[in-house]
Every structure is written in C-alpha cells, then in structure tokens.
Write an enzyme that holds these catalytic residues in place. Structure first.
Site, PDB file in Angstrom:
ATOM      1  N   CYS A 154       0.836  -1.206   0.000  1.00 15.93           N
ATOM      2  CA  CYS A 154       0.000   0.000   0.000  1.00 15.93           C
ATOM      3  C   CYS A 154       0.873   1.259   0.000  1.00 15.93           C
ATOM      4  O   CYS A 154       2.008   1.245   0.490  1.00 15.93           O
ATOM      5  CB  CYS A 154      -0.878   0.017   1.243  1.00 15.93           C
ATOM      6  N   CYS A 180       2.217  -8.877   6.351  1.00 20.78           N
ATOM      7  CA  CYS A 180       0.845  -8.389   6.563  1.00 20.78           C
ATOM      8  C   CYS A 180      -0.018  -9.427   7.258  1.00 20.78           C
ATOM      9  O   CYS A 180      -1.070  -9.102   7.810  1.00 20.78           O
ATOM     10  CB  CYS A 180       0.210  -7.976   5.238  1.00 20.78           C
TER      11      CYS A 180
HETATM   12  S1  SF4 Z   1      -1.416  -1.340   7.306  1.00 13.03           S
HETATM   13 FE1  SF4 Z   1      -1.589  -2.978   5.746  1.00 13.03          FE
HETATM   14  S2  SF4 Z   1      -3.600  -2.743   4.765  1.00 13.03           S
HETATM   15 FE2  SF4 Z   1      -3.210  -0.890   5.974  1.00 13.03          FE
HETATM   16  S3  SF4 Z   1      -2.400   0.575   4.515  1.00 13.03           S
HETATM   17 FE3  SF4 Z   1      -0.638  -0.480   5.429  1.00 13.03          FE
HETATM   18  S4  SF4 Z   1      -0.184  -2.303   4.169  1.00 13.03           S
HETATM   19 FE4  SF4 Z   1      -2.219  -1.501   3.580  1.00 13.03          FE
END
Ligand code: SF4
Length: 185
Positions: A154, A180
């Site tokens: 992301c 993740c």
């Molecule tokens: S914490 Fe995980 S889902 Fe949330 S923005 Fe970051 S990578 Fe994406």
C-alpha cells in the site's frame, strides 16, 4: 506475475484475483489493467468490507499509522480469507529468498488460517530466476520496480529502498512489522 504467466499457459480459465486494499499505488492499478489486456482475463478485485472512509469513521483516521496489524487484518487478511472460502487451493508466488521470515516456506501446505491448500510453485526460485523469466517472456511488471521499489504494497506503508538495503526494507519501515499476515502470521 511470473507465476501468472506460467499457469495461464496451462490453464487459461484460472480464477485470478488481487487483494485491493483501495490504498495501492496508481502504478499497481495500471498493472492490473495491463494484465487484463495482455492475457485477456478478468482480475477479480478482492476488497475489504469497509471503504477507507468507513474504516476511518469506525477505527479513527489513518489506522495504518497507529496499528498496521489491525489495518492489514481488515484490509487484506479478512477479505482474502473470505474470498478463498470459494476454492480448494490457492496458488501463490511467495519465495524463500524474499525474507528471513520466509526461508522455511513449504511448496505446499494446508493453510490453517485460510482453510485452504496453499501451493507455492516458485518457492525455490531466486530473484535472478524471476527477472530472467520476466525478460525472456516479456512479462508485464509493476513499473515501480524500476524506481527503487523491489517490494510493493500500500502507498502508506511502502517506501523506496536505498541501494544495499534489503528488498523488503521499504515495507512498514516505521514499524517492527515485516508481514501483513497473509503468508506468515
Ligand atoms: S497497514 Fe496494511 S492494509 Fe493498511 S495501509 Fe498499510 S499495508 Fe495496507
């Protein structure tokens, strides 16, 4: 992308999906569209139950800055698990050389969390093997790879890496977080 290119030669009707957190880079969304055109397939977008705005309202603004584990659970892990309930097996391109947390990954195993057979045909491939295949077969890849982003997630949780840094050093760089939760909890 290498795995996709390989398996579509064998089974063109495969279900292909991407976990779309709605926080991906424009280059990533462009790649998804490029893949659809190149292979003549539909890439299913697996999205979270809540939009980013709804998540902000329910959990506070920018959860990724305060609790990235919770954010990944909501935007990646749970949507993926829900989607995988429709299938018997899941093909994934994780490799043992990607990080210290992945060195023992098996070629195939029952994924207890997602309740599905998880198969990783490229588990023994090296990064050089991957790029060799990409070049030999003109496989489309994310253009960010050529701008200092070897590993891409992301926008809020991915930064460019410096020369000599580990490939995944740019992921959740502000936190003691390396996965993740999809591949390694
Ligand atoms: S914490 Fe995980 S889902 Fe949330 S923005 Fe970051 S990578 Fe994406």
């Amino acid at each position: 992308m290498v795995l996709l290119d390989l398996v579509l030669r064998i089974e063109p009707q495969l279900n292909v999906f991407v976990v779309d957190t709605e926080l991906l880079f424009p280059e990533t969304y462009a790649l998804i569209e490029r893949v659809e055109r190149r292979y003549g397939i539909k890439v299913e977008r697996v999205r979270p139950e809540q939009s980013v705005e709804e998540q902000n309202a329910a959990h506070g603004d920018a959860l990724w800055k305060r609790d990235p584990d919770a954010c990944c659970e909501l935007r990646k892990v749970l949507p993926l698990r829900g989607y995988l309930r429709n299938f018997d097996a899941w093909l994934t391109a994780v490799r043992r050389d990607q990080s210290d947390t992945r060195t023992d990954l098996p070629v195939q195993a029952w994924d207890e969390n997602a309740q599905i057979l998880k198969v990783a045909p490229l588990v023994d491939w090296t990064e050089a093997d991957v790029w060799g295949y990409v070049q030999a077969h003109d496989v489309p890849v994310n253009t960010l790879h050529f701008e200092g982003y070897p590993s891409i997630g992301c926008t809020h949780c991915t930064r460019r890496v410096a020369p000599g840094e580990h490939a995944r050093a740019g992921r959740w760089a502000e936190f003691d977080k390396t996965e993740c939760g999809i591949h390694v909890a």
